[in-house]
Design an enzyme around this catalytic site. Sequence first.
Site, PDB file in Angstrom:
ATOM      1  N   ASP A 109       0.832  -1.204   0.000  1.00  0.00           N
ATOM      2  CA  ASP A 109       0.000   0.000   0.000  1.00  0.00           C
ATOM      3  C   ASP A 109       0.865   1.253   0.000  1.00  0.00           C
ATOM      4  O   ASP A 109       0.586   2.224  -0.716  1.00  0.00           O
ATOM      5  CB  ASP A 109      -0.913  -0.029   1.229  1.00  0.00           C
ATOM      6  CG  ASP A 109      -1.765   1.218   1.348  1.00  0.00           C
ATOM      7  OD1 ASP A 109      -2.495   1.524   0.395  1.00  0.00           O
ATOM      8  OD2 ASP A 109      -1.693   1.883   2.402  1.00  0.00           O
ATOM      9  N   GLU A 137      -2.020  -5.351  -3.586  1.00  0.00           N
ATOM     10  CA  GLU A 137      -1.047  -4.613  -2.781  1.00  0.00           C
ATOM     11  C   GLU A 137       0.074  -5.531  -2.301  1.00  0.00           C
ATOM     12  O   GLU A 137       1.252  -5.139  -2.286  1.00  0.00           O
ATOM     13  CB  GLU A 137      -1.754  -3.962  -1.590  1.00  0.00           C
ATOM     14  CG  GLU A 137      -2.684  -2.826  -1.993  1.00  0.00           C
ATOM     15  CD  GLU A 137      -3.527  -2.306  -0.847  1.00  0.00           C
ATOM     16  OE1 GLU A 137      -4.116  -1.217  -0.995  1.00  0.00           O
ATOM     17  OE2 GLU A 137      -3.614  -2.984   0.203  1.00  0.00           O
TER      18      GLU A 137
END
Length: 226
Positions: free
Chosen positions: A49, A121
């Site tokens: 992320d 992610e």
Amino acid sequence: MKLSGELSAFCDRIGYRFEQPELLVRALTHGSISSATRPDNQRLEFLGDRVLGLVMAEALLDADTDATEGVLAPRYNALVRKEACADVARDIGLGAVLKLGKSEMVSGGRRKEALLGDGMEALIAAVYRDGGFSAARALILRLWGKRVFDVKEDARDPKTALQEFVQSRGETTPIYEIIKREGPDHAPEFTIAVTLASGERAEAKAGAKRQAEQAAAKALLERLDT
């Protein structure tokens, strides 16, 4: 560690070969099937992320050298939010290679937006740990592609836009509620209603609660706009 034919084909799709294949396996391992000897992808998701955020912030600055922070922020949010990650994950067939427990497989986990977004992610982080920032940056820009340049001027998601709209009118936060849940556990369909303090209301249906909420907010915004 040698990758299976399925994972080898997946590497071909994303255009990256791992020096440490175990990183890819971990990135694709959901908590529903993890164990003491098989760690899940949550820690990689946390890292991915952040890597995605840095790459997108830099890409947006380079794509529009005159844009202000106020213009860049919603574009950034549109490109890094879970829905965007899930869209990219669907493009590369990530759901098909996720390692899930039986409960998640039965409930349609390979199609769930949250699992796809988290897996995307985690994949970014796996590439980052395997090949460094340059490799992760190249992967992200390749997979996101034209999305970076096509993101709308007003890239706020509908729920955010509706929230800001009601705040501008001095109203309280919109209320979202599940009106109906249909279909089997592996392919549910939710009908969500959003209601404002002033009484305006709209409904929408989708295969995930988050998607249905966004669709309901969009429908209400369009109604208010007219």
